[in-house]
Design a protein around this motif. Sequence first.
Motif, PDB file in Angstrom:
ATOM      1  N   SER A  33      -2.492  -6.749   2.110  1.00 18.99           N
ATOM      2  CA  SER A  33      -3.130  -6.194   3.304  1.00 18.99           C
ATOM      3  C   SER A  33      -4.485  -5.547   3.024  1.00 18.99           C
ATOM      4  O   SER A  33      -5.251  -5.288   3.943  1.00 18.99           O
ATOM      5  CB  SER A  33      -2.212  -5.157   3.962  1.00 18.99           C
ATOM      6  OG  SER A  33      -2.203  -3.947   3.216  1.00 18.99           O
ATOM      7  N   LYS A  34      -4.778  -5.285   1.775  1.00 17.08           N
ATOM      8  CA  LYS A  34      -6.014  -4.579   1.415  1.00 17.08           C
ATOM      9  C   LYS A  34      -7.139  -5.553   1.097  1.00 17.08           C
ATOM     10  O   LYS A  34      -6.923  -6.604   0.491  1.00 17.08           O
ATOM     11  CB  LYS A  34      -5.787  -3.668   0.198  1.00 17.08           C
ATOM     12  CG  LYS A  34      -4.797  -2.561   0.427  1.00 17.08           C
ATOM     13  CD  LYS A  34      -5.323  -1.541   1.396  1.00 17.08           C
ATOM     14  CE  LYS A  34      -4.362  -0.378   1.554  1.00 17.08           C
ATOM     15  NZ  LYS A  34      -4.830   0.601   2.505  1.00 17.08           N
ATOM     16  N   GLU A  41     -10.843   0.639   0.110  1.00 14.57           N
ATOM     17  CA  GLU A  41      -9.495   0.072   0.177  1.00 14.57           C
ATOM     18  C   GLU A  41      -8.923  -0.173  -1.219  1.00 14.57           C
ATOM     19  O   GLU A  41      -7.716  -0.001  -1.442  1.00 14.57           O
ATOM     20  CB  GLU A  41      -9.490  -1.215   0.996  1.00 14.57           C
ATOM     21  CG  GLU A  41      -9.717  -0.965   2.469  1.00 14.57           C
ATOM     22  CD  GLU A  41      -9.508  -2.188   3.335  1.00 14.57           C
ATOM     23  OE1 GLU A  41      -8.624  -3.018   3.012  1.00 14.57           O
ATOM     24  OE2 GLU A  41     -10.220  -2.312   4.355  1.00 14.57           O
ATOM     25  N   GLU A  44      -7.697   3.127  -2.488  1.00 12.45           N
ATOM     26  CA  GLU A  44      -6.419   3.436  -1.831  1.00 12.45           C
ATOM     27  C   GLU A  44      -5.267   2.690  -2.512  1.00 12.45           C
ATOM     28  O   GLU A  44      -4.197   3.260  -2.750  1.00 12.45           O
ATOM     29  CB  GLU A  44      -6.472   3.059  -0.354  1.00 12.45           C
ATOM     30  CG  GLU A  44      -7.366   3.938   0.487  1.00 12.45           C
ATOM     31  CD  GLU A  44      -7.563   3.396   1.902  1.00 12.45           C
ATOM     32  OE1 GLU A  44      -6.984   2.344   2.254  1.00 12.45           O
ATOM     33  OE2 GLU A  44      -8.324   4.035   2.657  1.00 12.45           O
ATOM     34  N   LEU A  45      -5.500   1.433  -2.835  1.00 12.52           N
ATOM     35  CA  LEU A  45      -4.486   0.624  -3.503  1.00 12.52           C
ATOM     36  C   LEU A  45      -4.196   1.165  -4.902  1.00 12.52           C
ATOM     37  O   LEU A  45      -3.027   1.325  -5.286  1.00 12.52           O
ATOM     38  CB  LEU A  45      -4.960  -0.835  -3.570  1.00 12.52           C
ATOM     39  CG  LEU A  45      -3.939  -1.886  -3.922  1.00 12.52           C
ATOM     40  CD1 LEU A  45      -2.773  -1.888  -2.950  1.00 12.52           C
ATOM     41  CD2 LEU A  45      -4.607  -3.252  -3.946  1.00 12.52           C
TER      42      LEU A  45
END
Length: 115
Positions: A33-34, A41, A44-45
Motif C-alpha cells: 500500500s505504500k 511513506e 512510515e514503512l
Amino acid sequence: MQNKPSLEIIRGLLFTYDIENTDDLEREALISSKNINNEKELIELFNKLTKPEFLNHPKPEQDWFIDSIEYFLTINDNFDAVFKKMATYFSEDVADQRAFMQTLLNSLKHYTDNP
C-alpha cells in the motif's frame, strides 16, 4: 573486532519486504500500500516494520548495518546486489536505490538515538 561492510547483511535486514517472507497477509498489504518512492511513506514503512526488527539485534549488529550502508553509499555503490536478488511486496520498483538506502540509513541512525 569490527565486521567488514556487507551487502548481504543489508539484504537480510530488508528480508521483511521480500516475497519469500510469506507469513503475514496484513504486513504484505501494508507494504504494497505504500509508495516506496515517496520518502515520507517509506519512513512510515520503516518505522512500522524495520524499526522493531533492527532493535531486536544487539548493538554491534546494529552498528554493522549502519556501517555497511554508509560504506556502500560512500563508494557510490548502486545497491543492485541488494535489489536485483530480491523480489518484494513493493507495488513499484525502487526508482532511486541510493536514495532508498540513504532514507534507510537515516532511519536506522534515528532508531539508535531514539529507541
